[in-house]
Design an enzyme around this catalytic site. Sequence first.
Site, PDB file in Angstrom:
ATOM      1  N   THR A   1       0.881  -1.231  -0.099  1.00  0.00           N
ATOM      2  CA  THR A   1       0.105   0.177  -0.015  1.00  0.00           C
ATOM      3  C   THR A   1       0.950   1.186  -0.194  1.00  0.00           C
ATOM      4  O   THR A   1       1.977   1.211   0.653  1.00  0.00           O
ATOM      5  CB  THR A   1      -0.987  -0.026   1.118  1.00  0.00           C
ATOM      6  OG1 THR A   1      -1.745   1.191   1.251  1.00  0.00           O
ATOM      7  CG2 THR A   1       0.042  -0.183   2.522  1.00  0.00           C
TER       8      THR A   1
ATOM      9  N   TYR B   1      -1.690   0.222  10.167  1.00  0.00           N
ATOM     10  CA  TYR B   1      -2.069  -0.662   8.847  1.00  0.00           C
ATOM     11  C   TYR B   1      -0.628  -0.330   7.942  1.00  0.00           C
ATOM     12  O   TYR B   1      -0.299  -1.440   7.271  1.00  0.00           O
ATOM     13  CB  TYR B   1      -3.408   0.073   8.025  1.00  0.00           C
ATOM     14  CG  TYR B   1      -3.296  -0.384   6.527  1.00  0.00           C
ATOM     15  CD1 TYR B   1      -3.580  -1.726   6.244  1.00  0.00           C
ATOM     16  CD2 TYR B   1      -3.346   0.553   5.638  1.00  0.00           C
ATOM     17  CE1 TYR B   1      -3.473  -2.273   5.018  1.00  0.00           C
ATOM     18  CE2 TYR B   1      -3.590   0.041   4.368  1.00  0.00           C
ATOM     19  CZ  TYR B   1      -3.574  -1.154   4.105  1.00  0.00           C
ATOM     20  OH  TYR B   1      -3.833  -1.512   2.750  1.00  0.00           O
TER      21      TYR B   1
END
Length: 327
Positions: free
Chosen positions: A117, A141
Amino acid sequence: MTTVLVTGGAGYIGSHACKVLSQAGFTPVTVDNLSTGWEQAVKFGPFEQGDLQDRVFLDQVFAKHKPVAVMHFAAFSQVGESMSDPGLYWRNNVFGSLTLIEATVAAGCTNFVFSSTCATYGEQDGVALTEESAQYPINAYGASKRAIEDILENFEASHGLQHVIFRYFNVAGADPEGEVGEFHQPETHLIPLVLDAIDGKRDALTIYGTDYETPDGTCIRDYVHVMDLVDAHVLGLNWLIEGKGSAAFNLGTGSGFSVREVIDSSRSITNRDVPIVEGTRRAGDCTKLVSGSAAARDQLGWAPKRSTMEAMVSDAWRWHQNGHYDR
């Protein structure tokens, strides 16, 4: 046919990847615990239900299917949740991935495609992020994904695990043929939230912050169509199979759309009003986040075909009207 293990294959991106893999001549084997995925999305190959933290289960799956590669999508991915419950993200994302990687090398599989990501880059406002940009994740995350990238590098050094890492930006749209699509509970992505507001499934869409230094005051993000994204993953898989070695690629368009531009496009495409509420900024939201994806284009030969706002909203709207999954 050549088998590829697809973790998270019952989820949004993973299910689209399974479709494209099957079209490319691979047999995708979905591994998913259905905590956020949907069994109805598994349409293109075998399904093995289980958890990535269960090593015995993974060893059995590898022995049964003998995959030539792993394509790893499974992860918790809500930034807000990762900030309020970081342990959940380190336990699920990192320990689950470590267990998977150990099972992969134990099975003699040496090709690994990893769904990372842009959140690994952290807060770097207003610059086109490249693969060489510094990585300073600001939430659990992004940090968990960054840690998995490090694990892959370690296992390449110790076990020869070749890997391709994809760091991507805002994924949108749906399968144009409507076989699979985006369906989260709860929903956190902007375009389906806009469509929910249009369709009366929520009272209004909240815009979080209207005072950013952008032309219309709202955040700008780089959006990439899910079908373009999974095309890149198949290119990355072939890259590994051809022995070209480990690499990392950003996936985005290099340009962005503001929240208001997404709303305006959705209003125009659906010919319906979008009820909105203007709220305050959320912690951790950057003003502008866009990708430099020249490496994917130049080295992989990746050429996005559907990453226009019109195509992304139109495909999402078609799925929104006709497709859904049920527990």
